[in-house]
Design a protein around this motif. Structure first.
Motif, PDB file in Angstrom:
ATOM      1  N   GLY A  65      -4.946  -5.933   0.845  1.00 31.57           N
ATOM      2  CA  GLY A  65      -5.338  -4.587   1.228  1.00 31.57           C
ATOM      3  C   GLY A  65      -5.282  -4.310   2.717  1.00 31.57           C
ATOM      4  O   GLY A  65      -5.733  -3.264   3.160  1.00 31.57           O
ATOM      5  N   ILE A  66      -4.703  -5.241   3.489  1.00 30.50           N
ATOM      6  CA  ILE A  66      -4.579  -5.006   4.928  1.00 30.50           C
ATOM      7  C   ILE A  66      -3.205  -5.473   5.406  1.00 30.50           C
ATOM      8  O   ILE A  66      -2.677  -6.476   4.930  1.00 30.50           O
ATOM      9  CB  ILE A  66      -5.700  -5.723   5.731  1.00 30.50           C
ATOM     10  N   THR A  83      -2.395  -0.696   8.279  1.00 31.95           N
ATOM     11  CA  THR A  83      -2.082  -0.088   6.987  1.00 31.95           C
ATOM     12  C   THR A  83      -2.725  -0.936   5.892  1.00 31.95           C
ATOM     13  O   THR A  83      -3.411  -1.912   6.170  1.00 31.95           O
ATOM     14  CB  THR A  83      -0.562  -0.032   6.753  1.00 31.95           C
ATOM     15  N   SER A  84      -2.457  -0.590   4.646  1.00 27.62           N
ATOM     16  CA  SER A  84      -2.986  -1.382   3.532  1.00 27.62           C
ATOM     17  C   SER A  84      -2.104  -2.585   3.216  1.00 27.62           C
ATOM     18  O   SER A  84      -2.472  -3.421   2.391  1.00 27.62           O
ATOM     19  CB  SER A  84      -3.116  -0.507   2.283  1.00 27.62           C
ATOM     20  N   GLU A 114       2.936  -0.088   2.160  1.00 33.61           N
ATOM     21  CA  GLU A 114       2.626   1.166   2.854  1.00 33.61           C
ATOM     22  C   GLU A 114       3.370   1.248   4.183  1.00 33.61           C
ATOM     23  O   GLU A 114       3.887   2.302   4.554  1.00 33.61           O
ATOM     24  CB  GLU A 114       1.126   1.308   3.088  1.00 33.61           C
TER      25      GLU A 114
END
Length: 378
Positions: A209-210, A68-69, A73
Motif C-alpha cells: 500500500g505504499i 503513492t499506494s 498507481e
C-alpha cells in the motif's frame, strides 16, 4: 513449512520495519496535514525527512518524489498524467514494450482509445532490448518511452541508462517501472537522468500500500503531469488524500535496510541462483531470459515435457512458486511476456518463476527429484 520462492510477488516485512510502522500507527499517529498541534507537526517533519532521504537514493531532490499506494498507481500517474500534454501538443506517439507489467500495458490500452499511437516493441528470445533498437523507433511526435528496469517474470535487465542519456537530449520523456529493481539491483542505474521512476514498497520489505513516483526535472522544467484524482492537493497536487505517515516511514526503513544489506544480499542471492542452476540444469532445463543481463533474484525456467501447473502442485510441500506475475496468476492464459519473446507453446506452458531473497533454506534435491519424476511420468 515450504520455502517461499515467490519474492517477486511480495516480500515479508522485517521486525525492524514493523516496529517503525507500529510506532507511527500507535504513538506518533498525527495527521501530517494538521498544523495546529505537535502531533501533526511531528508527522509533517517525519514525512519531509523521509521524502528527502528516499529522494537521495535516486539522486533527486525532495520535491521530485511523490508518495503513492505503489508502483501500479505510480505507473498510471506517469502514463495517464501525460495525456493532456500529448493532446495539447499533438505528440501522441508512445513507445513501450509487449513485455511490460499490466500496470503499464492497461493504461496504454486506455490511451490508445483516446487516439494515442501506442507502439509496443517485441524483444528477441532473450527478452532484452538493445538501446538502439528502442531509440531508432523514436519519432518527432514521440511523447513518452516507458520501459521497465527489471522484468517481473524473467528478471531481464533493460538498458535504461543508455536510453536516459540519449532521450534527455530530446523532447521525449522516459518512464521506468523499477518495482523489481529499486533497493535490489543496479542502484546507480536509477540515478541516471530518467524523467519518471515508479517504485513499490512491498517488493523491498515495506508494507503493502505504499510506493513512490519520482518526477525528475530537466533543468527548471517539470514533467507536465496532470493529476488523476482531485481533493486536497497533497503530494505536489498530483496525488490527493491523507498522507499515510506510518506506511511512508515503513518504506523509508525498508529502503535503509536494503541499502545496508545490499552487498551481502547480492552475494547470497547470486550464490543461491548458482546452486539452483547447478541442481536443475542436468534435467534439460531451459532458461527463459538473457543470462548475461538479469537480476540475481528472479529465474524463469521451463523443463521438457513438464507442465508448470503440475510442477507447482508437485512442489507445494517443498516450495511456494509461481508461473509468473501475481497480478495475472488467476488467469490460465499464456504468459504475455514469454509469448512476446517468441517462445514456443510447450516452453511457455512449462514455465515457472522462482524468486528469492538472499539464500533461502530450500530442499533443492527434493525439487530436482520432483521434476525428474514428472519427466518420467510424461
Amino acid at each position: 513449512m515450504p520455502a517461499y520462492l515467490d519474492m517477486a510477488a511480495t516480500t515479508p516485512v522485517s521486525g525492524r520495519v514493523c516496529d517503525v510502522v507500529l510506532t507511527y500507527m500507535r504513538d506518533e499517529f498525527g495527521n501530517a496535514g494538521s498544523r495546529t498541534h505537535d502531533w501533526g507537526n511531528r508527522a509533517k517533519k517525519a514525512v519531509a525527512a523521509a521524502r528527502a532521504e528516499l529522494a537521495t537514493t535516486l539522486a533527486a531532490k525532495p520535491d521530485e518524489l511523490i508518495f503513492t499506494s505503489g508502483a501500479t498507481e505510480s505507473d498510471n500517474i506517469a502514463l495517464l498524467g501525460l495525456a493532456a500534454e500529448g493532446e495539447r501538443t499533438g505528440r501522441r506517439h508512445i513507445l513501450s514494450s509487449a513485455t511490460e507489467h499490466k500496470a503499464v500495458l492497461e493504461p496504454l490500452e486506455h490511451l490508445a482509445t483516446r487516439g494515442f499511437d501506442v507502439e509496443l516493441l517485441r524483444p528477441d528470445a532473450t527478452g532484452r532490448f538493445a538501446a538502439q533498437q528502442v531509440l531508432e523507433r523514436v519519432r518527432p511526435d514521440t511523447l513518452l518511452v516507458s520501459l521497465m528496469h527489471v522484468n517481473n517474470e524473467t528478471g531481464v535487465l533493460q538498458p535504461v541508462v543508455e536510453l536516459a542519456d540519449a532521450l534527455t537530449k530530446t523532447a521525449t520523456f522516459l518512464h521506468v517501472d523499477a518495482a523489481q529493481s529499486y533497493g535490489k539491483v543496479a542502484p546507480d542505474d536509477l540515478r541516471a537522468p530518467i524523467d519518471m521512476i515508479s517504485i513499490s514498497g512491498h517488493k523491498i520489505g515495506a508494507p503493502k500500500g505504499i510506493g513512490a513516483l519520482l518526477v525528475r526535472r530537466r533543468g527548471w522544467a517539470k514533467v507536465p503531469l496532470q493529476p488523476l484524482l482531485y481533493g486536497g492537493g497533497q503530494e505536489r497536487g498530483l496525488r490527493p488524500g491523507t498522507t499515510p505517515v506510518a506506511l511512508i516511514m515503513g518504506l523509508l526503513e525498508a529502503a535503509r535496510e536494503r541499502h545496508e544489506e545490499l552487498a551481502q544480499w547480492t552475494t547470497a542471492t547470486t550464490r543461491f541462483r548458482s546452486h539452483l542452476l547447478e541442481v536443475l540444469s542436468p534435467l534439460g532445463m531451459h532458461l527463459n531470459g538473457d543470462p548475461d543481463h538479469s537480476a540475481p533474484h528472479i529465474l524463469n525456467i521451463s523443463f521438457p515435457h513438464v507442465d508448470s501447473e503440475a510442477l507447482i502442485v508437485a512442489l507445494r510441500d517443498l516450495a511456494a512458486i509461481a508461473t509468473g506475475s501475481a497480478c495475472t496468476s488467476t488467469s490460465y492464459t499464456p504468459s504475455h511476456v514469454l509469448s512476446a519473446m517468441g517462445l514456443d507453446k510447450a516452453r511457455i506452458d512449462g514455465a515457472i518463476r522462482l524468486s528469492w531473497w538472499g539464500e533461502p533454506t530450500t530442499d533443492l534435491e527434493g525439487l530436482r527429484q520432483a521434476v525428474a519424476e514428472l519427466q518420467l511420468a510424461a
